[in-house]
Design a protein around this motif. Structure first.
Motif, PDB file in Angstrom:
ATOM      1  N   ILE A  42       0.055  37.261 -92.942  1.00 58.00           N
ATOM      2  CA  ILE A  42       0.480  36.685 -93.694  1.00 58.00           C
ATOM      3  C   ILE A  42      -0.764  35.804 -94.314  1.00 58.00           C
ATOM      4  CG2 ILE A  42       0.971  33.980 -94.017  1.00 58.00           C
ATOM      5  CD1 ILE A  42       3.447  34.672 -91.771  1.00 58.00           C
ATOM      6  N   GLY A  43      -2.084  35.748 -93.679  1.00 56.43           N
ATOM      7  CA  GLY A  43      -2.848  35.592 -93.751  1.00 56.43           C
ATOM      8  C   GLY A  43      -4.061  36.805 -95.176  1.00 56.43           C
ATOM      9  N   ILE A  44      -3.747  38.369 -94.676  1.00 56.63           N
ATOM     10  CA  ILE A  44      -3.662  39.310 -95.533  1.00 56.63           C
ATOM     11  C   ILE A  44      -3.230  39.292 -96.779  1.00 56.63           C
ATOM     12  CG2 ILE A  44      -3.630  41.773 -95.689  1.00 56.63           C
ATOM     13  CD1 ILE A  44      -4.217  41.981 -92.992  1.00 56.63           C
ATOM     14  N   ILE A  45      -1.661  38.861 -96.811  1.00 49.10           N
ATOM     15  CA  ILE A  45      -1.255  39.108 -98.024  1.00 49.10           C
ATOM     16  C   ILE A  45      -1.651  37.746 -98.959  1.00 49.10           C
ATOM     17  CG2 ILE A  45       1.313  38.260 -98.537  1.00 49.10           C
ATOM     18  CD1 ILE A  45       2.010  39.585 -96.312  1.00 49.10           C
ATOM     19  N   ALA A  46      -2.267  36.264 -98.469  1.00 49.72           N
ATOM     20  CA  ALA A  46      -2.531  35.650 -98.410  1.00 49.72           C
ATOM     21  C   ALA A  46      -3.593  35.511 -99.849  1.00 49.72           C
ATOM     22  CB  ALA A  46      -3.005  33.666 -98.076  1.00 49.72           C
ATOM     23  N   LEU A 105      -7.302  37.288-104.269  1.00 52.70           N
ATOM     24  CA  LEU A 105      -7.876  38.075-105.035  1.00 52.70           C
ATOM     25  C   LEU A 105      -7.913  38.494-106.295  1.00 52.70           C
ATOM     26  CD1 LEU A 105     -10.692  39.434-104.309  1.00 52.70           C
ATOM     27  CD2 LEU A 105      -9.460  40.989-103.394  1.00 52.70           C
ATOM     28  N   ASN A 106      -6.251  39.563-106.566  1.00 50.03           N
ATOM     29  CA  ASN A 106      -5.496  39.574-107.373  1.00 50.03           C
ATOM     30  C   ASN A 106      -5.193  38.910-108.594  1.00 50.03           C
ATOM     31  OD1 ASN A 106      -6.531  42.061-107.134  1.00 50.03           O
ATOM     32  ND2 ASN A 106      -5.310  42.474-105.457  1.00 50.03           N
ATOM     33  N   ASP A 107      -4.923  36.966-108.275  1.00 53.34           N
ATOM     34  CA  ASP A 107      -4.095  36.080-108.664  1.00 53.34           C
ATOM     35  C   ASP A 107      -3.172  36.427-109.570  1.00 53.34           C
ATOM     36  OD1 ASP A 107      -4.133  33.899-109.801  1.00 53.34           O
ATOM     37  OD2 ASP A 107      -4.933  33.955-112.177  1.00 53.34           O
ATOM     38  N   GLN A 108      -1.874  36.545-107.950  1.00 53.79           N
ATOM     39  CA  GLN A 108      -0.484  36.955-107.976  1.00 53.79           C
ATOM     40  C   GLN A 108      -0.656  36.374-106.999  1.00 53.79           C
ATOM     41  OE1 GLN A 108       0.852  41.354-108.183  1.00 53.79           O
ATOM     42  NE2 GLN A 108      -0.197  42.074-109.590  1.00 53.79           N
ATOM     43  N   ALA A 109       0.330  35.015-107.845  1.00 56.03           N
ATOM     44  CA  ALA A 109       0.945  33.903-106.686  1.00 56.03           C
ATOM     45  C   ALA A 109       3.080  34.719-105.842  1.00 56.03           C
ATOM     46  CB  ALA A 109       1.872  32.994-107.832  1.00 56.03           C
ATOM     47  N   ALA A 110       3.074  35.713-106.244  1.00 52.18           N
ATOM     48  CA  ALA A 110       4.345  36.787-106.525  1.00 52.18           C
ATOM     49  C   ALA A 110       3.856  36.548-104.839  1.00 52.18           C
ATOM     50  CB  ALA A 110       5.119  37.146-107.085  1.00 52.18           C
ATOM     51  N   PHE A 111       2.909  36.511-104.345  1.00 54.00           N
ATOM     52  CA  PHE A 111       3.000  37.255-103.673  1.00 54.00           C
ATOM     53  C   PHE A 111       2.887  36.451-101.293  1.00 54.00           C
ATOM     54  CE2 PHE A 111       0.869  41.725-105.228  1.00 54.00           C
ATOM     55  CZ  PHE A 111       1.275  42.287-103.944  1.00 54.00           C
ATOM     56  N   LEU A 112       2.621  34.991-102.667  1.00 54.39           N
ATOM     57  CA  LEU A 112       2.605  33.784-101.894  1.00 54.39           C
ATOM     58  C   LEU A 112       4.446  33.217-101.217  1.00 54.39           C
ATOM     59  CD1 LEU A 112      -0.308  31.749-103.302  1.00 54.39           C
ATOM     60  CD2 LEU A 112      -0.160  32.922-101.149  1.00 54.39           C
ATOM     61  N   ASP A 113       4.836  33.423-102.585  1.00 52.73           N
ATOM     62  CA  ASP A 113       6.362  33.659-102.077  1.00 52.73           C
ATOM     63  C   ASP A 113       6.824  34.531-100.815  1.00 52.73           C
ATOM     64  OD1 ASP A 113       6.831  32.275-103.570  1.00 52.73           O
ATOM     65  OD2 ASP A 113       7.119  33.719-104.961  1.00 52.73           O
ATOM     66  N   VAL A 114       5.845  35.920-100.985  1.00 50.93           N
ATOM     67  CA  VAL A 114       6.446  37.052 -99.695  1.00 50.93           C
ATOM     68  C   VAL A 114       6.031  36.395 -98.771  1.00 50.93           C
ATOM     69  CG1 VAL A 114       5.483  39.080 -98.806  1.00 50.93           C
ATOM     70  CG2 VAL A 114       6.587  39.018-101.073  1.00 50.93           C
ATOM     71  N   ALA A 115       5.012  36.007 -98.553  1.00 49.47           N
ATOM     72  CA  ALA A 115       3.916  34.759 -97.320  1.00 49.47           C
ATOM     73  C   ALA A 115       5.156  34.279 -96.599  1.00 49.47           C
ATOM     74  CB  ALA A 115       2.570  34.378 -97.096  1.00 49.47           C
ATOM     75  N   ILE A 116       5.134  33.412 -97.573  1.00 48.97           N
ATOM     76  CA  ILE A 116       6.301  31.849 -96.370  1.00 48.97           C
ATOM     77  C   ILE A 116       7.132  32.153 -96.269  1.00 48.97           C
ATOM     78  CG2 ILE A 116       7.405  29.890 -97.783  1.00 48.97           C
ATOM     79  CD1 ILE A 116       5.276  29.495 -99.685  1.00 48.97           C
ATOM     80  N   LEU A 176       8.244  35.417 -95.320  1.00 45.38           N
ATOM     81  CA  LEU A 176       7.842  36.682 -94.309  1.00 45.38           C
ATOM     82  C   LEU A 176       7.650  34.959 -92.516  1.00 45.38           C
ATOM     83  CD1 LEU A 176       7.200  39.206 -92.359  1.00 45.38           C
ATOM     84  CD2 LEU A 176       4.762  38.994 -93.354  1.00 45.38           C
ATOM     85  N   ALA A 177       6.905  34.238 -93.010  1.00 43.47           N
ATOM     86  CA  ALA A 177       6.329  33.440 -91.771  1.00 43.47           C
ATOM     87  C   ALA A 177       7.912  32.303 -91.395  1.00 43.47           C
ATOM     88  CB  ALA A 177       5.825  32.112 -93.114  1.00 43.47           C
ATOM     89  N   LEU A 178       8.610  32.385 -92.408  1.00 39.70           N
ATOM     90  CA  LEU A 178       9.890  31.362 -92.339  1.00 39.70           C
ATOM     91  C   LEU A 178      10.955  33.069 -90.953  1.00 39.70           C
ATOM     92  CD1 LEU A 178      11.024  29.780 -95.199  1.00 39.70           C
ATOM     93  CD2 LEU A 178      10.337  28.968 -92.804  1.00 39.70           C
ATOM     94  N   VAL A 179      10.725  34.434 -91.513  1.00 40.79           N
ATOM     95  CA  VAL A 179      11.715  34.354 -91.023  1.00 40.79           C
ATOM     96  C   VAL A 179      10.752  35.207 -89.364  1.00 40.79           C
ATOM     97  CG1 VAL A 179      12.185  36.952 -90.538  1.00 40.79           C
ATOM     98  CG2 VAL A 179      12.455  36.331 -92.992  1.00 40.79           C
ATOM     99  N   SER A 180       9.092  35.318 -89.319  1.00 49.32           N
ATOM    100  CA  SER A 180       8.634  35.446 -87.839  1.00 49.32           C
ATOM    101  C   SER A 180       8.725  33.605 -87.251  1.00 49.32           C
ATOM    102  CB  SER A 180       7.518  35.580 -88.230  1.00 49.32           C
ATOM    103  OG  SER A 180       6.925  35.089 -87.186  1.00 49.32           O
ATOM    104  N   PHE A 181       8.731  33.067 -87.863  1.00 48.97           N
ATOM    105  CA  PHE A 181       9.385  31.461 -86.706  1.00 48.97           C
ATOM    106  C   PHE A 181      11.063  31.688 -86.154  1.00 48.97           C
ATOM    107  CE2 PHE A 181      12.144  27.700 -86.861  1.00 48.97           C
ATOM    108  CZ  PHE A 181      10.446  26.744 -85.316  1.00 48.97           C
ATOM    109  N   LEU A 182      12.202  32.023 -87.511  1.00 47.79           N
ATOM    110  CA  LEU A 182      13.208  32.794 -87.086  1.00 47.79           C
ATOM    111  C   LEU A 182      13.060  33.758 -85.203  1.00 47.79           C
ATOM    112  CD1 LEU A 182      15.228  32.636 -89.561  1.00 47.79           C
ATOM    113  CD2 LEU A 182      14.809  30.420 -87.901  1.00 47.79           C
ATOM    114  N   GLY A 183      12.316  34.473 -85.729  1.00 50.38           N
ATOM    115  CA  GLY A 183      12.645  35.673 -85.055  1.00 50.38           C
ATOM    116  C   GLY A 183      11.943  35.430 -82.876  1.00 50.38           C
TER     117      GLY A 183
END
Length: 87
Positions: free
Chosen positions: A46-50, A55-66, A68-75
């Motif tokens: 998640i830190g790497i994705i953020a 770095l690339n100024d693409q906010a869509a990847f932050l949605d992916v990180a969020i 991923l964090a939710l799925v990881s928490f459930l796991g």
């Protein structure tokens, strides 16, 4: 320091942490150790994705990180429930 240099430094540290965590995942003496290592790997990812998103100024990847964090928490909760019921 420019943003690119800082991002390279951050990605280097996160990658080193990922390698060390993978070693713990591989050599972990018990199942809880492996679960914690897997959870830490997801956190580092998640830190790497953020960092990449900033770095690339693409906010869509932050949605992916969020997500991923939710799925990881459930796991992690599911594994904890499994370990609790197994004993």
């Amino acid at each position: 320091m420019s943003l690119t240099l800082v991002a390279i430094l951050i990605l280097s540290v996160l990658s080193a942490g990922m390698i060390l965590t993978f070693i713990r995942l591989f050599r972990g003496p018990s199942l809880p150790d492996r679960i914690v290592a897997l959870d830490l790997m997801v956190t580092l990812l998640i830190g790497i994705i953020a960092t990449y998103a900033i770095l690339n100024d693409q906010a869509a990847f932050l949605d992916v990180a969020i997500i991923l964090a939710l799925v990881s928490f459930l796991g992690t909760v599911a594994f904890a429930y499994y370990i609790e019921r197994r004993v």
